[in-house]
Write a protein that holds these residues in place. Structure first.
Motif, PDB file in Angstrom:
ATOM      1  N   HIS A 164       0.809  -1.224   0.000  1.00 43.62           N
ATOM      2  CA  HIS A 164       0.000   0.000   0.000  1.00 43.62           C
ATOM      3  C   HIS A 164       0.838   1.268   0.000  1.00 43.62           C
ATOM      4  CE1 HIS A 164      -3.797  -2.198   1.696  1.00 43.62           C
ATOM      5  NE2 HIS A 164      -3.503  -2.534   0.453  1.00 43.62           N
ATOM      6  N   TYR A 200      -7.050  -0.857  -8.872  1.00 42.40           N
ATOM      7  CA  TYR A 200      -6.919   0.438  -8.203  1.00 42.40           C
ATOM      8  C   TYR A 200      -8.194   0.672  -7.414  1.00 42.40           C
ATOM      9  CZ  TYR A 200      -6.230   5.459  -7.520  1.00 42.40           C
ATOM     10  OH  TYR A 200      -6.065   6.705  -6.968  1.00 42.40           O
ATOM     11  N   ARG A 247      -8.049   1.151  -0.113  1.00 42.50           N
ATOM     12  CA  ARG A 247      -7.139   0.229   0.569  1.00 42.50           C
ATOM     13  C   ARG A 247      -7.842  -0.590   1.652  1.00 42.50           C
ATOM     14  NH1 ARG A 247      -3.952   4.925  -0.445  1.00 42.50           N
ATOM     15  NH2 ARG A 247      -2.169   4.460  -1.812  1.00 42.50           N
ATOM     16  N   HIS A 251      -7.267   5.741  -2.115  1.00 41.29           N
ATOM     17  CA  HIS A 251      -7.235   4.751  -3.182  1.00 41.29           C
ATOM     18  C   HIS A 251      -5.805   4.535  -3.669  1.00 41.29           C
ATOM     19  CE1 HIS A 251     -11.498   5.486  -3.087  1.00 41.29           C
ATOM     20  NE2 HIS A 251     -11.733   4.629  -4.051  1.00 41.29           N
ATOM     21  N   GLY A 252      -5.537   3.316  -4.079  1.00 47.77           N
ATOM     22  CA  GLY A 252      -4.223   2.981  -4.619  1.00 47.77           C
ATOM     23  C   GLY A 252      -4.225   1.552  -5.122  1.00 47.77           C
ATOM     24  N   GLU A 267       3.179   4.000  -4.626  1.00 46.13           N
ATOM     25  CA  GLU A 267       2.352   5.094  -5.106  1.00 46.13           C
ATOM     26  C   GLU A 267       2.168   5.057  -6.618  1.00 46.13           C
ATOM     27  OE1 GLU A 267       0.636   7.178  -3.420  1.00 46.13           O
ATOM     28  OE2 GLU A 267       1.367   6.732  -1.394  1.00 46.13           O
TER      29      GLU A 267
END
Length: 311
Positions: free
Chosen positions: A130, A222, A225, A189-190, A133
């Motif tokens: 997480h 995407y 998390r 979000h990621g 980036e």
């Protein structure tokens, strides 16, 4: 001699279709299927290829998505040190048909006497994942409950449930999906794994006595998390892992999911996700049908404290 009953997931029945898919894919990539053994079959099928020190994963999905999973994990390992299962770089995924793909991955021998990896191992993996980036790949936006919806869209699979249950379940999926998509994400979000539970961890004994890797990258995307955190709390409650299982995860990861007001919605979503595997296999063996019935009754009763059978 073990006192535990045979695991129907790890001692799964092979089908001629699975064997044919494996052999055709191996031939296409110049790999040997000699001595290949089916070691897992649930939502996907996994063969050990001893001649290659590899595994072949037979999954539902598209070829581009399977290629992305291989490219992404190789990049995560090389550039960010994420503890991910490693794809075979010389053997790209092979399409079997329009909806089935075979991919090839490094084989990680699992010591029989060693206990399974824990929520603490999972927390370390997810913290590093997480923190990634910028991802140089085009990721799909996460959508809740796509695997269960796809299972219900398959007439053969859907036939494992009575019509009334199918109708109720489709409506419930739409309700929960709308509630999940309306949530705000405190963690943002990621890149997410999408099915981050401890059962997807493998010991990586070649890297060290307490090292693990996480596999099953079919649902990477995407998204929020928190999606990767709810499986740990779900296991603590539904599979009897206990409060300390979740608290140990929280101490390492650094976020207390249960205090977020979106927790009950994500928990309800995870309940539905856990119907997918037994739904797909309920027509194969009575163990899967029993688990499906228990879980479906639990979901319908809205009893969020009941402990489920593990499978």
């Amino acid at each position: 001699m073990s006192n535990h009953p045979p695991d129907p997931v790890k001692q799964a029945r092979e089908t001629p279709e699975l064997r044919a898919a494996l052999e055709d894919a191996c031939a296409a990539r110049g790999l040997s299927p000699a001595g290949a053994r089916l070691i897992h079959r649930y939502s996907n099928a996994v063969y050990h290829l001893p001649a290659e020190q590899a595994v072949a994963r037979i999954t539902s999905g598209s070829l581009p998505h399977a290629r992305l999973a291989c490219d992404l994990t190789a990049w995560l390992i090389q550039h960010h040190g994420v503890a991910a299962t490693a794809p075979l770089v010389h053997a790209s995924p092979v399409p079997v048909d329009d909806v089935t793909v075979v991919s090839f991955w490094t084989y990680y021998p699992q010591p029989e006497a060693k206990h399974p990896p824990t929520s603490v191992h999972l927390a370390h993996v997810l913290r590093r994942l997480h923190n990634v980036e910028a991802v140089p790949f085009e990721l799909e936006s996460w959508q809740p409950l796509t695997s269960l919806s796809a299972a219900l869209a398959d007439p053969t699979v859907a036939g494992n449930l009575p019509g009334q249950d199918r109708h109720w379940l489709r409506n419930r999926i739409e309700e929960v999906r709308a509630e999940v998509l309306a949530l705000d994400s405190p963690l943002g979000h990621g890149l997410i794994h999408g099915d981050a539970w401890a059962g997807n961890l493998l010991w990586h004994t070649a890297a060290g006595p307490d090292e693990v890797v996480i596999g099953d990258w079919d649902w990477m995307s995407y998204g929020p998390r928190e999606v990767d955190l709810i499986p740990t709390w779900h296991a603590a409650i539904r599979y009897g892992r206990g409060y300390e299982w979740a608290r140990s995860f929280t101490r390492v990861y650094g976020y207390e999911l249960v205090h977020w007001d979106g927790f009950p919605v994500l928990f309800a979503m995870r309940d539905l996700v856990q119907l997918t595997g037994p739904l797909r296999r309920a027509g194969d063996r009575p163990e899967f049908a029993a688990v499906l019935r228990e879980r479906l009754e639990g979901v319908r009763s809205l009893d969020f404290r009941a402990v489920w059978l593990g499978l």
